[in-house]
Design a protein around this motif. Structure first.
Motif, PDB file in Angstrom:
ATOM      1  N   UNK A 179       0.812  -1.215   0.000  1.00 52.00           N
ATOM      2  CA  UNK A 179       0.000   0.000   0.000  1.00 52.00           C
ATOM      3  C   UNK A 179       0.845   1.264   0.000  1.00 52.00           C
ATOM      4  N   UNK A 180       0.237   2.306  -0.522  1.00 51.01           N
ATOM      5  CA  UNK A 180       0.780   3.657  -0.497  1.00 51.01           C
ATOM      6  C   UNK A 180       0.000   4.440   0.549  1.00 51.01           C
ATOM      7  N   UNK A 181       0.541   5.575   0.948  1.00 46.67           N
ATOM      8  CA  UNK A 181      -0.201   6.485   1.815  1.00 46.67           C
ATOM      9  C   UNK A 181      -0.329   7.824   1.092  1.00 46.67           C
ATOM     10  N   UNK A 182      -1.299   8.595   1.523  1.00 48.64           N
ATOM     11  CA  UNK A 182      -1.499   9.924   0.970  1.00 48.64           C
ATOM     12  C   UNK A 182      -1.635  10.910   2.117  1.00 48.64           C
ATOM     13  N   UNK A 183      -1.414  12.153   1.831  1.00 52.33           N
ATOM     14  CA  UNK A 183      -1.498  13.186   2.855  1.00 52.33           C
ATOM     15  C   UNK A 183      -2.854  13.859   2.820  1.00 52.33           C
ATOM     16  N   UNK A 184      -3.552  13.858   3.942  1.00 45.03           N
ATOM     17  CA  UNK A 184      -4.800  14.605   4.065  1.00 45.03           C
ATOM     18  C   UNK A 184      -5.925  14.183   3.151  1.00 45.03           C
ATOM     19  N   UNK A 185      -5.946  12.956   2.716  1.00 48.78           N
ATOM     20  CA  UNK A 185      -6.991  12.415   1.835  1.00 48.78           C
ATOM     21  C   UNK A 185      -7.155  13.237   0.546  1.00 48.78           C
ATOM     22  N   UNK A 186      -6.079  13.817   0.071  1.00 46.07           N
ATOM     23  CA  UNK A 186      -6.146  14.615  -1.151  1.00 46.07           C
ATOM     24  C   UNK A 186      -6.530  13.778  -2.366  1.00 46.07           C
ATOM     25  N   UNK A 187      -5.981  12.565  -2.460  1.00 42.86           N
ATOM     26  CA  UNK A 187      -6.252  11.732  -3.636  1.00 42.86           C
ATOM     27  C   UNK A 187      -7.684  11.209  -3.597  1.00 42.86           C
ATOM     28  N   UNK A 188      -8.147  10.763  -2.425  1.00 38.68           N
ATOM     29  CA  UNK A 188      -9.531  10.281  -2.340  1.00 38.68           C
ATOM     30  C   UNK A 188     -10.508  11.422  -2.642  1.00 38.68           C
ATOM     31  N   UNK A 189     -10.203  12.639  -2.198  1.00 40.02           N
ATOM     32  CA  UNK A 189     -11.044  13.800  -2.531  1.00 40.02           C
ATOM     33  C   UNK A 189     -10.980  14.106  -4.022  1.00 40.02           C
ATOM     34  N   UNK A 190      -9.786  14.093  -4.590  1.00 39.72           N
ATOM     35  CA  UNK A 190      -9.597  14.374  -6.005  1.00 39.72           C
ATOM     36  C   UNK A 190     -10.377  13.401  -6.886  1.00 39.72           C
ATOM     37  N   UNK A 191     -10.376  12.124  -6.501  1.00 35.55           N
ATOM     38  CA  UNK A 191     -11.033  11.094  -7.300  1.00 35.55           C
ATOM     39  C   UNK A 191     -12.490  10.869  -6.913  1.00 35.55           C
ATOM     40  N   UNK A 192     -12.982  11.567  -5.897  1.00 38.10           N
ATOM     41  CA  UNK A 192     -14.390  11.455  -5.511  1.00 38.10           C
ATOM     42  C   UNK A 192     -14.744  10.156  -4.832  1.00 38.10           C
ATOM     43  N   UNK A 193     -13.809   9.605  -4.084  1.00 36.93           N
ATOM     44  CA  UNK A 193     -14.022   8.324  -3.406  1.00 36.93           C
ATOM     45  C   UNK A 193     -14.387   8.576  -1.954  1.00 36.93           C
ATOM     46  N   UNK A 194     -15.318   7.782  -1.430  1.00 40.70           N
ATOM     47  CA  UNK A 194     -15.744   7.974  -0.049  1.00 40.70           C
ATOM     48  C   UNK A 194     -15.660   6.726   0.810  1.00 40.70           C
ATOM     49  N   UNK A 195     -15.370   5.571   0.217  1.00 45.23           N
ATOM     50  CA  UNK A 195     -15.391   4.317   0.977  1.00 45.23           C
ATOM     51  C   UNK A 195     -14.199   3.428   0.661  1.00 45.23           C
ATOM     52  N   UNK A 196     -13.960   2.491   1.582  1.00 49.71           N
ATOM     53  CA  UNK A 196     -13.023   1.399   1.317  1.00 49.71           C
ATOM     54  C   UNK A 196     -13.863   0.125   1.285  1.00 49.71           C
TER      55      UNK A 196
END
Length: 193
Positions: free
Chosen positions: A113-130
């Motif tokens: 796995x990778x990590x991201x800072x401040x959920x920027x990528x999940x926000x950018x891609x419009x993702x809300x769940x795992x």
């Protein structure tokens, strides 16, 4: 107007709004220029470094989420199958709204796995769940979003999957066909914001 007519009109309006929201979500941010992730060794990797791949699948996971754990073997299999076809899988470990420690149980497949800072990528891609996946295809202006949503239609029982959404989108993308489905609501744990 009768109550029945009002009910039917209300139902039609709700259906139209639901479809419009789904289409807007699938098309929102149609392309992604770039983003950066960190590896376990704390080195940075950018999305644009995968521009020579046929597709990039970004999957958001958390080992504390039961849905993420249920999908680990399927995701490992998909990653192995499609890597040979030019598709790269990026698994991002994101925080969820649970206080449980984020470790895999003994015997479970552990994905790199990778990590991201401040959920920027999940926000950018419009993702809300795992576990939720996004399929990106390289274009001249960055990466086009081809799919966002569920991996398949049965997180709990792999043998009962009727609609392998992610597999279908990848097969269509690699064959040069439209994705088929652009957005499918994922079941999972909410990403902590």
């Amino acid at each position: 107007m009768s109550f029945r007519r009002i009910s039917i009109l209300t139902a039609v309006a709700l259906l139209a709004v639901t479809l419009a929201v789904g289409v807007a979500r699938a098309q929102a941010g149609g392309t992604v220029a770039d983003f950066t992730l960190k590896t376990a060794a704390n080195t940075e990797v950018s999305l644009k470094s995968y521009a020579n791949n046929k597709a990039v699948v970004v999957v958001f996971l958390n080992p504390s989420c039961a849905f993420s754990r249920l999908y680990q073997e399927r995701l490992a299999s998909l990653s192995n199958t499609y890597r040979a076809k030019g598709v790269e899988f990026l698994f991002i470990n994101v925080p969820i709204n649970l206080d449980a420690p984020g470790t895999a149980a003994p015997g479970e497949v552990e994905l790199p796995t990778f990590t991201e800072t401040g959920q920027q990528v999940s926000n950018l891609l419009g993702v809300s769940k795992t576990a939720e996946a996004v399929v990106l295809v390289p274009t001249a202006g960055g990466f086009a979003i081809r799919y966002r949503g569920a991996i398949d239609d049965n997180p709990q029982v792999p043998g009962n999957v009727q609609q392998p959404y992610l597999r279908q989108v990848l097969d269509n993308t690699l064959a040069g066909r439209p994705a088929g489905v652009a957005d499918k609501r994922a079941a999972g744990c909410l990403i902590k914001r």
